[in-house]
Design a protein around this motif. Structure first.
Motif, mmCIF file in Angstrom:
data_model
loop_
_atom_site.group_PDB
_atom_site.id
_atom_site.type_symbol
_atom_site.label_atom_id
_atom_site.label_comp_id
_atom_site.label_asym_id
_atom_site.label_seq_id
_atom_site.Cartn_x
_atom_site.Cartn_y
_atom_site.Cartn_z
ATOM 1 N N SER A 57 0.812 -1.224 0.000
ATOM 2 C CA SER A 57 0.000 0.000 0.000
ATOM 3 C C SER A 57 0.842 1.270 0.000
ATOM 4 C CB SER A 57 -0.931 0.014 1.222
ATOM 5 O OG SER A 57 -0.167 -0.009 2.424
ATOM 6 N N ALA A 58 2.149 1.145 0.017
ATOM 7 C CA ALA A 58 3.028 2.311 0.173
ATOM 8 C C ALA A 58 3.137 3.129 -1.118
ATOM 9 C CB ALA A 58 4.406 1.863 0.621
ATOM 10 N N GLU A 59 3.479 4.393 -0.962
ATOM 11 C CA GLU A 59 3.895 5.257 -2.072
ATOM 12 C C GLU A 59 5.327 5.681 -1.789
ATOM 13 O OE1 GLU A 59 1.548 8.700 -2.894
ATOM 14 O OE2 GLU A 59 -0.250 7.548 -3.342
ATOM 15 N N ILE A 60 6.264 5.007 -2.410
ATOM 16 C CA ILE A 60 7.674 5.300 -2.190
ATOM 17 C C ILE A 60 8.296 5.730 -3.510
ATOM 18 C CG2 ILE A 60 9.895 4.420 -1.382
ATOM 19 C CD1 ILE A 60 7.838 4.463 0.812
ATOM 20 N N GLU A 61 8.922 6.896 -3.505
ATOM 21 C CA GLU A 61 9.543 7.447 -4.696
ATOM 22 C C GLU A 61 11.057 7.483 -4.521
ATOM 23 O OE1 GLU A 61 7.755 11.205 -5.645
ATOM 24 O OE2 GLU A 61 5.723 10.479 -5.252
ATOM 25 N N ILE A 62 11.754 7.137 -5.591
ATOM 26 C CA ILE A 62 13.211 7.201 -5.616
ATOM 27 C C ILE A 62 13.593 8.427 -6.430
ATOM 28 C CG2 ILE A 62 15.338 5.994 -6.204
ATOM 29 C CD1 ILE A 62 13.681 4.523 -4.123
ATOM 30 N N VAL A 63 14.309 9.355 -5.803
ATOM 31 C CA VAL A 63 14.675 10.622 -6.450
ATOM 32 C C VAL A 63 16.157 10.886 -6.241
ATOM 33 C CG1 VAL A 63 12.367 11.571 -6.115
ATOM 34 C CG2 VAL A 63 14.115 11.982 -4.387
ATOM 35 N N PRO A 64 16.772 11.730 -7.077
ATOM 36 C CA PRO A 64 18.173 12.080 -6.873
ATOM 37 C C PRO A 64 18.397 12.709 -5.501
ATOM 38 C CG PRO A 64 17.499 12.689 -9.079
ATOM 39 C CD PRO A 64 16.250 12.289 -8.335
ATOM 40 N N ALA A 65 19.527 12.350 -4.888
ATOM 41 C CA ALA A 65 19.812 12.821 -3.530
ATOM 42 C C ALA A 65 20.529 14.170 -3.507
ATOM 43 C CB ALA A 65 20.645 11.780 -2.786
ATOM 44 N N GLN A 66 21.044 14.626 -4.632
ATOM 45 C CA GLN A 66 21.834 15.858 -4.605
ATOM 46 C C GLN A 66 20.967 17.086 -4.365
ATOM 47 O OE1 GLN A 66 21.441 14.033 -7.461
ATOM 48 N NE2 GLN A 66 21.548 15.306 -9.276
ATOM 49 N N LYS A 67 21.598 18.127 -3.846
ATOM 50 C CA LYS A 67 20.908 19.367 -3.527
ATOM 51 C C LYS A 67 20.914 20.316 -4.725
ATOM 52 C CE LYS A 67 20.392 18.144 0.805
ATOM 53 N NZ LYS A 67 19.063 17.740 1.305
ATOM 54 N N ALA A 68 19.987 21.262 -4.710
ATOM 55 C CA ALA A 68 19.972 22.317 -5.711
ATOM 56 C C ALA A 68 21.216 23.178 -5.559
ATOM 57 C CB ALA A 68 18.718 23.173 -5.549
ATOM 58 N N LYS A 69 21.806 23.538 -6.677
ATOM 59 C CA LYS A 69 23.062 24.295 -6.663
ATOM 60 C C LYS A 69 23.019 25.442 -7.658
ATOM 61 C CE LYS A 69 25.643 21.627 -3.909
ATOM 62 N NZ LYS A 69 26.304 22.142 -2.693
ATOM 63 N N ASN A 70 23.794 26.481 -7.372
ATOM 64 C CA ASN A 70 24.084 27.479 -8.393
ATOM 65 C C ASN A 70 25.020 26.852 -9.414
ATOM 66 O OD1 ASN A 70 22.590 29.613 -7.258
ATOM 67 N ND2 ASN A 70 24.269 30.148 -5.885
ATOM 68 N N VAL A 71 24.844 27.199 -10.667
ATOM 69 C CA VAL A 71 25.650 26.635 -11.744
ATOM 70 C C VAL A 71 26.358 27.763 -12.485
ATOM 71 C CG1 VAL A 71 25.582 25.372 -13.942
ATOM 72 C CG2 VAL A 71 24.157 24.613 -12.028
ATOM 73 N N GLY A 72 27.628 27.555 -12.787
ATOM 74 C CA GLY A 72 28.414 28.540 -13.511
ATOM 75 C C GLY A 72 29.267 29.388 -12.586
ATOM 76 N N LEU A 73 30.408 29.839 -13.093
ATOM 77 C CA LEU A 73 31.280 30.708 -12.298
ATOM 78 C C LEU A 73 30.558 31.986 -11.888
ATOM 79 C CD1 LEU A 73 34.700 30.364 -14.166
ATOM 80 C CD2 LEU A 73 34.131 29.519 -11.885
ATOM 81 N N ASP A 74 29.663 32.448 -12.754
ATOM 82 C CA ASP A 74 28.900 33.661 -12.444
ATOM 83 C C ASP A 74 27.593 33.345 -11.708
ATOM 84 O OD1 ASP A 74 27.589 32.405 -14.494
ATOM 85 O OD2 ASP A 74 27.612 34.116 -15.874
ATOM 86 N N GLU A 75 27.375 32.063 -11.410
ATOM 87 C CA GLU A 75 26.176 31.617 -10.691
ATOM 88 C C GLU A 75 24.895 32.094 -11.369
ATOM 89 O OE1 GLU A 75 26.500 32.536 -6.548
ATOM 90 O OE2 GLU A 75 28.321 31.326 -6.283
ATOM 91 N N SER A 76 24.886 32.033 -12.692
ATOM 92 C CA SER A 76 23.748 32.541 -13.455
ATOM 93 C C SER A 76 22.637 31.514 -13.646
ATOM 94 C CB SER A 76 24.213 33.046 -14.826
ATOM 95 O OG SER A 76 24.943 32.035 -15.506
#
Length: 469
Positions: A239-258
Protein backbone atom coordinates in the motif's frame (compact mmCIF):
# COMPACT_ATOMS: atom_id res chain seq x y z
CA UNK A 1 14.61 57.75 -39.63
CA UNK A 2 17.35 55.66 -41.20
CA UNK A 3 16.69 52.27 -42.77
CA UNK A 4 18.58 50.67 -39.89
CA UNK A 5 16.39 52.43 -37.34
CA UNK A 6 13.26 51.51 -39.29
CA UNK A 7 14.38 47.88 -39.43
CA UNK A 8 14.86 47.93 -35.66
CA UNK A 9 11.37 49.34 -35.20
CA UNK A 10 9.66 46.91 -37.55
CA UNK A 11 11.42 43.68 -36.67
CA UNK A 12 11.06 41.37 -33.65
CA UNK A 13 14.15 40.65 -31.60
CA UNK A 14 14.63 38.69 -28.39
CA UNK A 15 16.37 40.37 -25.48
CA UNK A 16 18.82 38.73 -23.11
CA UNK A 17 17.18 39.45 -19.79
CA UNK A 18 20.46 39.98 -17.94
CA UNK A 19 21.31 42.90 -20.25
CA UNK A 20 17.96 44.58 -19.56
CA UNK A 21 17.80 44.12 -15.79
CA UNK A 22 18.79 46.77 -13.26
CA UNK A 23 21.07 46.01 -10.33
CA UNK A 24 18.12 46.12 -7.94
CA UNK A 25 16.27 43.61 -10.13
CA UNK A 26 19.29 41.32 -10.14
CA UNK A 27 19.41 41.53 -6.36
CA UNK A 28 15.71 40.63 -6.16
CA UNK A 29 16.35 37.80 -8.65
CA UNK A 30 19.09 36.30 -6.49
CA UNK A 31 16.96 36.51 -3.35
CA UNK A 32 14.10 34.80 -5.18
CA UNK A 33 16.39 32.01 -6.43
CA UNK A 34 17.87 31.49 -2.96
CA UNK A 35 14.36 30.74 -1.72
CA UNK A 36 13.68 28.65 -4.79
CA UNK A 37 16.65 26.36 -4.08
CA UNK A 38 15.36 25.84 -0.52
CA UNK A 39 11.95 24.92 -1.96
CA UNK A 40 13.54 22.43 -4.37
CA UNK A 41 15.46 20.74 -1.57
CA UNK A 42 12.39 20.54 0.66
CA UNK A 43 9.91 19.51 -2.04
CA UNK A 44 11.18 16.53 -4.01
CA UNK A 45 7.76 14.89 -4.21
CA UNK A 46 4.30 16.26 -4.87
CA UNK A 47 3.27 15.66 -1.23
CA UNK A 48 6.31 17.59 0.02
CA UNK A 49 5.60 20.46 -2.39
CA UNK A 50 2.06 20.77 -1.04
CA UNK A 51 3.42 20.83 2.53
CA UNK A 52 5.83 23.63 1.65
CA UNK A 53 3.07 25.53 -0.14
CA UNK A 54 0.80 25.27 2.91
CA UNK A 55 3.57 26.64 5.15
CA UNK A 56 4.09 29.58 2.83
CA UNK A 57 0.35 30.17 2.46
CA UNK A 58 -0.30 30.20 6.21
CA UNK A 59 2.63 32.58 6.74
CA UNK A 60 0.97 34.94 4.24
CA UNK A 61 -2.42 34.88 5.95
CA UNK A 62 -4.22 32.24 3.88
CA UNK A 63 -6.96 30.25 5.66
CA UNK A 64 -8.39 26.85 4.81
CA UNK A 65 -11.39 27.28 2.52
CA UNK A 66 -13.34 24.70 4.51
CA UNK A 67 -12.93 26.78 7.68
CA UNK A 68 -14.76 29.87 6.41
CA UNK A 69 -18.48 30.29 5.71
CA UNK A 70 -18.31 33.35 3.48
CA UNK A 71 -15.73 35.30 1.51
CA UNK A 72 -15.21 38.97 0.70
CA UNK A 73 -12.66 40.90 -1.41
CA UNK A 74 -9.14 40.51 -0.11
CA UNK A 75 -9.78 37.18 1.63
CA UNK A 76 -7.11 34.53 1.04
CA UNK A 77 -7.94 30.82 1.16
CA UNK A 78 -6.52 27.45 0.19
CA UNK A 79 -7.84 23.92 -0.25
CA UNK A 80 -5.94 20.60 -0.28
CA UNK A 81 -6.82 17.52 -2.32
CA UNK A 82 -5.39 14.20 -1.10
CA UNK A 83 -2.12 15.87 -0.03
CA UNK A 84 -1.08 16.18 -3.71
CA UNK A 85 -2.96 19.27 -4.95
CA UNK A 86 -3.30 22.73 -3.51
CA UNK A 87 -5.83 25.33 -4.67
CA UNK A 88 -5.22 28.92 -3.51
CA UNK A 89 -7.34 32.00 -4.10
CA UNK A 90 -7.38 35.70 -3.32
CA UNK A 91 -10.87 37.15 -3.71
CA UNK A 92 -11.12 40.15 -6.03
CA UNK A 93 -13.27 43.25 -5.91
CA UNK A 94 -15.04 42.45 -9.18
CA UNK A 95 -17.98 40.04 -9.47
CA UNK A 96 -16.42 36.56 -9.40
CA UNK A 97 -18.83 35.42 -12.13
CA UNK A 98 -17.08 37.86 -14.49
CA UNK A 99 -14.20 35.39 -14.48
CA UNK A 100 -11.09 34.53 -12.51
CA UNK A 101 -7.38 34.50 -13.35
CA UNK A 102 -5.86 31.05 -12.86
CA UNK A 103 -2.19 30.03 -12.95
CA UNK A 104 -1.75 26.27 -12.85
CA UNK A 105 1.50 24.33 -12.49
CA UNK A 106 2.29 20.69 -11.83
CA UNK A 107 4.40 19.42 -8.94
CA UNK A 108 5.11 15.87 -10.04
CA UNK A 109 8.41 15.12 -11.78
CA UNK A 110 9.93 12.11 -13.56
CA UNK A 111 11.27 9.62 -11.04
CA UNK A 112 11.35 5.95 -10.06
CA UNK A 113 8.48 4.44 -8.05
CA UNK A 114 8.89 1.27 -6.01
CA UNK A 115 6.87 -1.67 -7.22
CA UNK A 116 4.35 -3.09 -4.76
CA UNK A 117 6.56 -6.10 -4.02
CA UNK A 118 9.98 -4.49 -4.50
CA UNK A 119 12.48 -6.13 -2.14
CA UNK A 120 14.60 -9.05 -3.31
CA UNK A 121 18.05 -10.56 -2.82
CA UNK A 122 20.59 -11.55 -5.46
CA UNK A 123 24.31 -12.34 -5.12
CA UNK A 124 24.20 -11.42 -1.43
CA UNK A 125 22.86 -7.96 -2.23
CA UNK A 126 19.43 -6.55 -1.40
CA UNK A 127 17.74 -4.53 -4.12
CA UNK A 128 14.45 -2.74 -4.78
CA UNK A 129 12.46 -3.17 -8.00
CA UNK A 130 11.19 0.08 -9.55
CA UNK A 131 8.80 1.27 -12.22
CA UNK A 132 9.84 4.54 -13.82
CA UNK A 133 7.34 7.40 -13.77
CA UNK A 134 7.16 9.84 -16.67
CA UNK A 135 9.46 10.30 -19.62
CA UNK A 136 13.02 9.57 -18.56
CA UNK A 137 16.24 8.64 -20.34
CA UNK A 138 16.83 5.41 -18.47
CA UNK A 139 20.61 5.50 -18.95
CA UNK A 140 20.83 8.73 -16.90
CA UNK A 141 19.71 7.08 -13.66
CA UNK A 142 22.41 4.48 -12.88
CA UNK A 143 25.37 5.64 -10.73
CA UNK A 144 23.45 8.70 -9.46
CA UNK A 145 23.17 8.99 -5.64
CA UNK A 146 19.52 8.41 -4.83
CA UNK A 147 17.18 9.11 -1.92
CA UNK A 148 14.00 7.42 -0.76
CA UNK A 149 10.90 9.55 -0.11
CA UNK A 150 7.33 8.52 0.59
CA UNK A 151 4.63 7.26 2.89
CA UNK A 152 4.06 3.76 4.23
CA UNK A 153 1.76 2.28 6.85
CA UNK A 154 3.30 0.41 9.78
CA UNK A 155 1.89 -2.74 11.36
CA UNK A 156 -0.23 -0.66 13.76
CA UNK A 157 -1.91 1.19 10.90
CA UNK A 158 -0.03 4.45 11.41
CA UNK A 159 1.07 6.38 8.31
CA UNK A 160 4.83 6.88 8.41
CA UNK A 161 6.68 9.46 6.33
CA UNK A 162 10.06 8.23 5.15
CA UNK A 163 12.94 10.33 3.86
CA UNK A 164 16.35 8.65 3.64
CA UNK A 165 19.33 10.07 1.82
CA UNK A 166 18.90 13.82 2.23
CA UNK A 167 20.81 14.52 5.45
CA UNK A 168 24.60 14.74 5.42
CA UNK A 169 24.99 11.62 7.55
CA UNK A 170 22.27 9.63 5.75
CA UNK A 171 23.17 6.70 3.51
CA UNK A 172 22.23 7.07 -0.15
CA UNK A 173 21.19 4.45 -2.67
CA UNK A 174 22.27 3.70 -6.24
CA UNK A 175 21.50 1.80 -9.40
CA UNK A 176 24.70 0.15 -10.52
CA UNK A 177 25.98 0.10 -14.10
CA UNK A 178 28.26 -2.08 -16.17
CA UNK A 179 31.95 -1.24 -16.34
CA UNK A 180 33.10 -0.13 -19.82
CA UNK A 181 35.59 -3.03 -19.97
CA UNK A 182 32.66 -5.47 -20.16
CA UNK A 183 30.09 -3.26 -21.85
CA UNK A 184 30.81 -3.99 -25.53
CA UNK A 185 27.39 -5.52 -26.09
CA UNK A 186 25.61 -2.86 -24.02
CA UNK A 187 27.27 0.03 -25.86
CA UNK A 188 26.46 -1.45 -29.26
CA UNK A 189 22.74 -1.13 -28.52
CA UNK A 190 20.61 1.90 -29.27
CA UNK A 191 20.65 4.33 -26.34
CA UNK A 192 16.98 3.62 -25.64
CA UNK A 193 17.84 -0.05 -25.06
CA UNK A 194 21.16 0.38 -23.24
CA UNK A 195 19.47 0.25 -19.83
CA UNK A 196 16.19 -1.61 -19.59
CA UNK A 197 13.42 -0.43 -17.29
CA UNK A 198 13.31 -3.79 -15.55
CA UNK A 199 16.98 -3.37 -14.61
CA UNK A 200 16.56 -0.06 -12.78
CA UNK A 201 16.97 -1.88 -9.48
CA UNK A 202 18.16 0.12 -6.49
CA UNK A 203 20.96 -1.25 -4.28
CA UNK A 204 19.77 -1.04 -0.67
CA UNK A 205 22.06 -3.32 1.32
CA UNK A 206 24.66 -6.09 1.38
CA UNK A 207 25.41 -7.19 4.94
CA UNK A 208 24.00 -10.66 5.71
CA UNK A 209 22.75 -11.76 9.11
CA UNK A 210 24.35 -14.89 10.51
CA UNK A 211 21.16 -16.96 10.66
CA UNK A 212 21.61 -20.54 9.50
CA UNK A 213 17.88 -21.26 9.18
CA UNK A 214 17.30 -18.27 6.81
CA UNK A 215 18.21 -18.53 3.14
CA UNK A 216 18.04 -14.87 2.14
CA UNK A 217 20.28 -13.45 4.82
CA UNK A 218 20.74 -9.95 3.34
CA UNK A 219 17.04 -9.50 2.68
CA UNK A 220 16.38 -10.68 6.24
CA UNK A 221 18.84 -8.06 7.51
CA UNK A 222 17.09 -5.27 5.58
CA UNK A 223 13.65 -6.40 6.74
CA UNK A 224 14.83 -6.35 10.35
CA UNK A 225 16.23 -2.83 9.95
CA UNK A 226 13.00 -1.62 8.35
CA UNK A 227 10.95 -3.19 11.11
CA UNK A 228 13.12 -1.78 13.89
CA UNK A 229 13.21 1.75 12.45
CA UNK A 230 9.75 2.11 10.93
CA UNK A 231 7.65 -0.72 12.34
CA UNK A 232 6.92 -2.11 8.88
CA UNK A 233 7.04 -5.53 7.24
CA UNK A 234 7.44 -6.56 3.62
CA UNK A 235 3.65 -6.52 3.25
CA UNK A 236 3.69 -2.79 4.08
CA UNK A 237 5.10 -2.04 0.62
CA UNK A 238 1.87 -3.15 -1.04
CA UNK A 239 0.00 0.00 0.00
CA UNK A 240 3.03 2.31 0.17
CA UNK A 241 3.89 5.26 -2.07
CA UNK A 242 7.67 5.30 -2.19
CA UNK A 243 9.54 7.45 -4.70
CA UNK A 244 13.21 7.20 -5.62
CA UNK A 245 14.67 10.62 -6.45
CA UNK A 246 18.17 12.08 -6.87
CA UNK A 247 19.81 12.82 -3.53
CA UNK A 248 21.83 15.86 -4.61
CA UNK A 249 20.91 19.37 -3.53
CA UNK A 250 19.97 22.32 -5.71
CA UNK A 251 23.06 24.29 -6.66
CA UNK A 252 24.08 27.48 -8.39
CA UNK A 253 25.65 26.63 -11.74
CA UNK A 254 28.41 28.54 -13.51
CA UNK A 255 31.28 30.71 -12.30
CA UNK A 256 28.90 33.66 -12.44
CA UNK A 257 26.18 31.62 -10.69
CA UNK A 258 23.75 32.54 -13.45
CA UNK A 259 21.92 29.19 -13.47
CA UNK A 260 20.18 26.92 -10.98
CA UNK A 261 20.80 23.19 -11.29
CA UNK A 262 18.57 20.66 -9.53
CA UNK A 263 16.27 17.69 -9.85
CA UNK A 264 12.57 18.34 -10.48
CA UNK A 265 12.66 21.80 -12.02
CA UNK A 266 10.08 20.57 -14.52
CA UNK A 267 7.73 21.85 -13.28
CA UNK A 268 8.63 23.03 -9.79
CA UNK A 269 10.29 26.13 -11.17
CA UNK A 270 6.86 27.25 -12.40
CA UNK A 271 5.13 25.92 -9.30
CA UNK A 272 7.37 28.01 -7.03
CA UNK A 273 7.06 31.20 -9.07
CA UNK A 274 3.29 30.70 -9.41
CA UNK A 275 3.11 30.24 -5.64
CA UNK A 276 5.28 33.27 -4.91
CA UNK A 277 3.20 35.32 -7.31
CA UNK A 278 -0.12 34.66 -5.57
CA UNK A 279 1.42 35.19 -2.13
CA UNK A 280 2.14 38.75 -3.24
CA UNK A 281 -1.44 39.42 -4.38
CA UNK A 282 -3.30 41.71 -1.98
CA UNK A 283 -6.58 43.19 -3.21
CA UNK A 284 -6.96 42.26 -6.88
CA UNK A 285 -9.77 43.39 -9.15
CA UNK A 286 -10.17 39.88 -10.58
CA UNK A 287 -10.17 36.92 -8.21
CA UNK A 288 -6.73 35.27 -8.45
CA UNK A 289 -6.26 31.51 -8.27
CA UNK A 290 -3.19 29.30 -8.18
CA UNK A 291 -3.45 25.53 -8.46
CA UNK A 292 -0.64 23.00 -8.18
CA UNK A 293 -1.53 19.60 -9.61
CA UNK A 294 -0.16 16.08 -9.82
CA UNK A 295 0.17 13.44 -12.58
CA UNK A 296 1.02 15.79 -15.47
CA UNK A 297 4.02 13.67 -16.42
CA UNK A 298 1.76 10.66 -17.07
CA UNK A 299 -1.18 12.38 -18.74
CA UNK A 300 -2.79 14.49 -15.99
CA UNK A 301 -5.01 11.53 -15.13
CA UNK A 302 -6.42 10.34 -11.80
CA UNK A 303 -8.11 12.17 -8.96
CA UNK A 304 -5.11 14.45 -8.37
CA UNK A 305 -4.36 15.27 -12.01
CA UNK A 306 -5.57 18.25 -14.04
CA UNK A 307 -8.32 16.13 -15.60
CA UNK A 308 -9.95 15.57 -12.20
CA UNK A 309 -12.94 17.62 -11.04
CA UNK A 310 -11.01 19.12 -8.11
CA UNK A 311 -10.47 22.59 -9.59
CA UNK A 312 -14.09 22.92 -10.72
CA UNK A 313 -15.32 21.75 -7.32
CA UNK A 314 -13.09 24.28 -5.57
CA UNK A 315 -14.21 27.13 -7.85
CA UNK A 316 -17.85 26.16 -7.21
CA UNK A 317 -17.23 26.34 -3.47
CA UNK A 318 -15.51 29.68 -3.93
CA UNK A 319 -18.50 31.14 -5.82
CA UNK A 320 -20.92 29.81 -3.19
CA UNK A 321 -18.98 31.45 -0.36
CA UNK A 322 -18.63 34.75 -2.22
CA UNK A 323 -22.20 35.02 -3.55
CA UNK A 324 -24.11 32.79 -1.17
CA UNK A 325 -25.05 30.42 -3.98
CA UNK A 326 -23.63 28.88 -7.15
CA UNK A 327 -25.95 27.71 -9.90
CA UNK A 328 -24.73 25.85 -12.96
CA UNK A 329 -25.22 29.08 -14.89
CA UNK A 330 -23.01 30.93 -12.38
CA UNK A 331 -20.27 28.33 -12.74
CA UNK A 332 -20.47 28.25 -16.53
CA UNK A 333 -20.40 32.03 -16.74
CA UNK A 334 -17.36 32.18 -14.45
CA UNK A 335 -15.39 29.54 -16.30
CA UNK A 336 -16.15 30.90 -19.77
CA UNK A 337 -14.97 34.38 -18.76
CA UNK A 338 -11.82 33.17 -17.02
CA UNK A 339 -8.19 33.29 -18.14
CA UNK A 340 -5.51 30.73 -17.39
CA UNK A 341 -1.77 30.52 -17.60
CA UNK A 342 -0.66 26.92 -17.86
CA UNK A 343 2.52 27.45 -15.87
CA UNK A 344 4.81 24.87 -17.41
CA UNK A 345 8.35 24.79 -18.64
CA UNK A 346 9.59 24.92 -22.21
CA UNK A 347 12.69 23.38 -23.76
CA UNK A 348 15.69 25.70 -23.86
CA UNK A 349 17.72 25.53 -27.05
CA UNK A 350 20.95 23.67 -26.23
CA UNK A 351 24.24 24.66 -27.95
CA UNK A 352 25.32 21.01 -27.72
CA UNK A 353 22.20 19.87 -29.61
CA UNK A 354 21.13 22.73 -31.93
CA UNK A 355 19.68 20.49 -34.64
CA UNK A 356 16.44 19.63 -32.79
CA UNK A 357 15.20 23.21 -32.58
CA UNK A 358 14.35 25.79 -35.22
CA UNK A 359 16.25 28.95 -34.37
CA UNK A 360 13.53 31.52 -35.09
CA UNK A 361 10.98 29.70 -32.93
CA UNK A 362 13.11 28.18 -30.17
CA UNK A 363 13.26 29.30 -26.55
CA UNK A 364 16.61 30.40 -25.13
CA UNK A 365 17.91 30.24 -21.57
CA UNK A 366 18.37 33.73 -20.18
CA UNK A 367 15.94 35.43 -22.56
CA UNK A 368 13.03 35.63 -20.16
CA UNK A 369 9.85 33.69 -19.52
CA UNK A 370 8.52 31.78 -22.54
CA UNK A 371 4.99 32.09 -23.91
CA UNK A 372 3.99 29.10 -26.04
CA UNK A 373 0.85 29.54 -28.13
CA UNK A 374 0.67 25.77 -28.56
CA UNK A 375 2.62 22.69 -27.52
CA UNK A 376 1.72 19.19 -28.70
CA UNK A 377 3.65 16.96 -31.08
CA UNK A 378 3.94 16.60 -34.85
CA UNK A 379 1.09 18.66 -36.16
CA UNK A 380 0.02 20.17 -32.80
CA UNK A 381 -1.34 16.84 -31.62
CA UNK A 382 -2.94 16.92 -28.15
CA UNK A 383 -2.60 20.63 -27.52
CA UNK A 384 -4.72 23.68 -27.01
CA UNK A 385 -3.88 26.48 -29.42
CA UNK A 386 -4.40 29.89 -27.86
CA UNK A 387 -6.40 32.33 -29.98
CA UNK A 388 -4.95 35.55 -31.34
CA UNK A 389 -6.99 37.76 -29.00
CA UNK A 390 -5.69 36.03 -25.87
CA UNK A 391 -2.07 35.83 -27.04
CA UNK A 392 -2.12 39.55 -27.80
CA UNK A 393 -3.71 40.36 -24.42
CA UNK A 394 -1.12 38.34 -22.51
CA UNK A 395 1.78 39.89 -24.44
CA UNK A 396 0.38 43.35 -23.71
CA UNK A 397 0.20 42.59 -19.98
CA UNK A 398 3.83 41.40 -20.04
CA UNK A 399 5.03 44.51 -21.87
CA UNK A 400 3.11 46.91 -19.63
CA UNK A 401 4.66 45.33 -16.53
CA UNK A 402 8.26 45.24 -17.74
CA UNK A 403 8.35 41.44 -18.04
CA UNK A 404 11.03 40.23 -20.44
CA UNK A 405 9.48 37.42 -22.45
CA UNK A 406 10.01 35.35 -25.53
CA UNK A 407 7.95 32.97 -27.62
CA UNK A 408 8.78 29.54 -28.93
CA UNK A 409 7.75 25.95 -29.55
CA UNK A 410 8.95 22.60 -28.24
CA UNK A 411 11.40 21.64 -30.98
CA UNK A 412 11.17 21.22 -34.75
CA UNK A 413 7.81 20.25 -36.21
CA UNK A 414 8.65 16.59 -36.93
CA UNK A 415 11.10 16.17 -34.05
CA UNK A 416 8.70 15.31 -31.24
CA UNK A 417 7.12 17.68 -28.77
CA UNK A 418 5.20 17.40 -25.54
CA UNK A 419 2.08 18.39 -23.68
CA UNK A 420 1.00 20.37 -20.62
CA UNK A 421 -2.20 20.80 -18.64
CA UNK A 422 -3.32 23.55 -21.05
CA UNK A 423 -5.49 21.27 -23.18
CA UNK A 424 -7.49 20.08 -20.18
CA UNK A 425 -8.15 23.62 -18.98
CA UNK A 426 -9.08 24.67 -22.53
CA UNK A 427 -11.57 21.80 -22.66
CA UNK A 428 -13.52 23.61 -19.93
CA UNK A 429 -14.08 26.50 -22.39
CA UNK A 430 -11.47 28.78 -20.87
CA UNK A 431 -8.79 30.93 -22.49
CA UNK A 432 -5.38 29.41 -21.74
CA UNK A 433 -1.77 29.80 -22.81
CA UNK A 434 1.42 28.06 -21.72
CA UNK A 435 3.88 30.30 -19.92
CA UNK A 436 7.02 29.06 -18.21
CA UNK A 437 10.76 28.81 -17.83
CA UNK A 438 13.03 27.32 -20.53
CA UNK A 439 14.90 24.28 -19.17
CA UNK A 440 18.16 22.62 -20.21
CA UNK A 441 18.51 18.84 -19.69
CA UNK A 442 14.77 18.54 -19.09
CA UNK A 443 13.62 15.30 -17.37
CA UNK A 444 17.16 14.46 -16.32
CA UNK A 445 18.26 13.96 -12.70
CA UNK A 446 19.85 17.44 -12.81
CA UNK A 447 17.99 20.07 -14.83
CA UNK A 448 19.27 23.61 -15.43
CA UNK A 449 17.46 26.95 -15.68
CA UNK A 450 18.64 30.57 -15.96
CA UNK A 451 18.00 32.65 -12.87
CA UNK A 452 16.77 35.57 -14.99
CA UNK A 453 14.06 33.35 -16.44
CA UNK A 454 12.97 32.24 -12.96
CA UNK A 455 12.68 35.89 -11.96
CA UNK A 456 10.77 36.86 -15.10
CA UNK A 457 8.36 33.94 -14.58
CA UNK A 458 7.59 35.28 -11.11
CA UNK A 459 7.07 38.76 -12.57
CA UNK A 460 4.86 37.32 -15.31
CA UNK A 461 2.54 35.44 -12.95
CA UNK A 462 2.33 38.40 -10.61
CA UNK A 463 1.36 40.66 -13.52
CA UNK A 464 -1.17 38.10 -14.77
CA UNK A 465 -2.92 37.96 -11.41
CA UNK A 466 -3.36 41.74 -11.48
CA UNK A 467 -4.65 41.86 -15.05
CA UNK A 468 -8.19 42.12 -16.43
CA UNK A 469 -9.20 40.31 -19.62
Amino acid sequence: MTDKELMEELSYKRNNAYLKMTESEKKEMNELCDGYRVFLNSGKTERECVKEAVKMAKASGFLELDSVDSLKPGDKVYKINREKNIFMAVIGTDDICNGVNIAGAHIDSPRLDLKQNPLYESMDMALLKTHYYGGIKKYQWPTVPLAIHGVIYDTDGNKREIVIGEKEDDPVFVITDLLPHLAKDQMSKKMIDGVEGENLNVLIGGMPIDAEEVNEKVKFSILKLLNQRYGITEKSFISAEIEIVPAQKAKNVGLDESFVGAYGQDDRVCAYTTLRGILDVDMPKTTSIAILVDKEEIGSCGNTGAQSAFMMMAITELIEKVNGKCSLTDLNRTISASACMSSDVSAASDPNFPSVTEANNACYAGYGVALMKYTGARGKSETSDANAEFVYSIGKVMDENGVIWQTGELGKVDQGGGGTIAQYVANLNMNVIDCGVPVLSMHSPFEVVAKSDVYMAYRAYKAFYAASF
